[in-house]
Every structure is written in structure tokens, then in C-alpha cells.
Scaffold this active site. Structure first.
Site, mmCIF file in Angstrom:
data_model
loop_
_atom_site.group_PDB
_atom_site.id
_atom_site.type_symbol
_atom_site.label_atom_id
_atom_site.label_comp_id
_atom_site.label_asym_id
_atom_site.label_seq_id
_atom_site.Cartn_x
_atom_site.Cartn_y
_atom_site.Cartn_z
ATOM 1 N N ASP A 86 0.949 -1.478 -0.074
ATOM 2 C CA ASP A 86 0.595 0.199 0.258
ATOM 3 C C ASP A 86 0.978 1.156 0.123
ATOM 4 O OD1 ASP A 86 -1.641 -2.322 0.302
ATOM 5 O OD2 ASP A 86 -2.113 -0.881 2.047
ATOM 6 N N HIS A 142 4.442 -7.713 -0.012
ATOM 7 C CA HIS A 142 4.119 -8.594 -0.637
ATOM 8 C C HIS A 142 5.057 -9.000 -1.825
ATOM 9 C CE1 HIS A 142 0.588 -9.029 2.379
ATOM 10 N NE2 HIS A 142 0.742 -8.116 2.510
ATOM 11 N N SER A 226 9.405 4.023 4.448
ATOM 12 C CA SER A 226 10.661 2.741 4.017
ATOM 13 C C SER A 226 10.182 3.503 2.118
ATOM 14 C CB SER A 226 9.574 2.061 4.311
ATOM 15 O OG SER A 226 8.036 2.385 4.862
#
Length: 266
Positions: A86, A142, A226
Site C-alpha cells: 500500500d 508482498h 520506507s
């Protein structure tokens, strides 16, 4: 004012002492007292969270939360390239024949980013994708693709700000910061998932250690600020032409098409 304070908690500072103090606080039970305020300030969706808000015992635990099963459906098309996080799809483009690209007026070379001239040459003429995560985002990572893991390695010791000012005036944070790289074989071509730490020496945790990875599987998470960079060998993927930057994306959302292997084409 609250946003500035909370951003400091999750992005930390370039000062080692301050970073240590902030990390100590955010991982302590004391920080649980600001979880509700943090959730409200950043408009976190509590309905998506794996656990009720009151069960998160620290700000760090809330920040690295998992989501309820099925919350992020993964595009089922076997040729779909999906977003690994996301975040904000911030930059996409070609890698030139010198395996380099340009972001915010700074040139980045894959030699530096990957720590290997040999590896960087694999991506000449390929494609890059950069995704940024803010404190409001889900911070689990992911796999955007299925394939065979070729290698995993860490590079860098210190991290600099990965924000607009850092990108324009910093020390090339995308290729200098502490980072973890996962290289994957997909249809006999290479791709790399570069996970970049922001203002923290060890802000990346890896949760996947198998030789094979499945699209949509969790491979790690960020404990603080990040960025994720995806690198693709030439001819492996086509990004969806309707993609615009910046754009909000979520885990499992289709962002491109994976070229079939030669065996599939026959």
C-alpha cells in the site's frame, strides 16, 4: 503539529541517539497511549486491522500491523504484475543502457543500488518502479510476482531521508541507504525487489525465506519509514499504460503485465 510529531516517531532522525530513543519509546508499552490518537491523525482504517485497536501493545506493533485475511485481494490473472505494498506509485520509467535512472534531479546507478556491476547489467534497458509509504499506510511487503528466489542480500549502514527534500538534496538515498534486495527468476528473466530503509539503520524485517515465492505472499515488513523499488529485466513486463504518477495503490492491485515464457507462447 501532531502529524509532525508522529512522523518523527516512525521516520526517526538522522541522529543515532535520537533514533535510539524514539525507537525505544515506540516499541515500549508507554507508546500504546498514543495509538488511538495516531490512528485518528492518520485516518487508519480500523475495520481492516487484524486485531481490535486496543489489542496493539505499542505504536510499533500498530505500525507493523497485519490486515484481516481477504482485505487485499490479489489479481488472479497469472500474467498480472501487482503492487507489493500500500503506498504511492511515485515514479516509473526505463533504465538506460548504463543501467541508471533519474529521480528528482538526481542520477541513480544500479551499480551502487545493487552493489554489483555484473548484476546491474542484467537490467540495462529494463524498467523501474518506485513506491513510497507514509505513516498512514499498511507497512507489510508482498511479492508482486511469482518466481524462484535467486539471492537475498543487505547493503548500506546508514540511512538518509527518503522524502522530496532528501531526494533533491540528499546523498542519493535510494542507492546509499540501508537496504535489502531480493532477486527473483521469472520466466528465465530477472527482477529485483529493493526495500529501502529511511532514517533508521535496521528498519527492514524479512519474513520469507523459501526458494520459491508466490505472488501476493508476504515477504517482509518495514518497522519505520520506507520505500520499495522494483527493477525488471528488459522484456519481462509492460506497465499498464493508464498508470499515472503519483497514484495511490494497494497490495494486489494490478500495475502491469508479465510477459509469458517462451514455452507458454508455443
Amino acid at each position: 503539529m501532531k502529524k509532525q510529531l508522529y512522523r518523527a516517531f516512525v521516520e526517526l532522525s538522522g541522529n543515532r541517539v535520537n533514533s535510539h530513543l524514539l525507537r525505544t519509546f515506540t516499541t515500549s508499552r508507554l507508546s500504546k497511549g498514543i495509538n488511538r490518537s495516531f490512528t485518528k491523525t492518520y485516518k487508519l482504517n480500523t475495520e481492516e486491522m487484524e486485531k481490535p485497536l486496543h489489542e496493539y501493545k505499542s505504536l510499533h506493533e500498530l505500525f507493523t500491523r497485519r490486515l484481516k485475511e481477504g482485505t487485499r485481494p490479489i489479481d488472479a490473472d497469472e500474467h498480472a504484475l501487482v503492487s507489493p505494498v500500500d503506498g504511492v506509485l511515485a515514479h516509473v520509467g526505463p533504465l538506460n543502457e548504463q543501467s541508471a535512472f533519474r529521480v528528482k534531479g538526481q542520477d541513480y546507478t544500479l551499480d551502487e543500488m545493487l552493489g554489483s556491476k555484473v548484476k546491474s547489467q542484467l537490467y540495462c534497458g529494463g524498467t523501474f518502479v518506485i513506491l513510497y509509504l507514509s505513516p498512514s499506510h499498511y507497512h507489510r511487503i508482498h511479492s508482486p510476482i511469482s518466481g524462484r528466489v535467486l539471492e537475498r542480500w543487505y547493503l548500506g549502514k546508514k540511512s538518509y531521508p527518503v522524502n522530496q527534500q532528501g531526494l533533491e538534496y540528499g546523498k542519493r538515498p535510494l542507492s546509499k541507504n540501508y537496504r535489502h534486495i531480493t532477486e527473483i527468476d521469472v520466466n528465465k528473466k530477472h527482477m529485483a525487489i529493493v526495500k529501502v530503509g529511511a532514517l533508521n539503520v535496521n528498519s527492514i524485517e524479512i519474513t520469507h525465506h523459501d526458494e520459491e515465492v508466490t505472488k501476493g505472499a508476504e515477504i517482509g515488513y518495514f518497522t519505520f519509514g520506507s520505500t520499495v523499488i522494483l527493477l525488471f529485466e528488459k522484456g519481462l513486463v509492460d506497465l499498464d499504460p493508464q498508470l499515472q504518477c503519483p497514484a495511490d495503490v494497494k497490495v494486489g492491485m494490478r500495475i502491469g503485465t508479465i510477459h509469458p515464457s517462451k514455452d507458454e507462447e508455443q
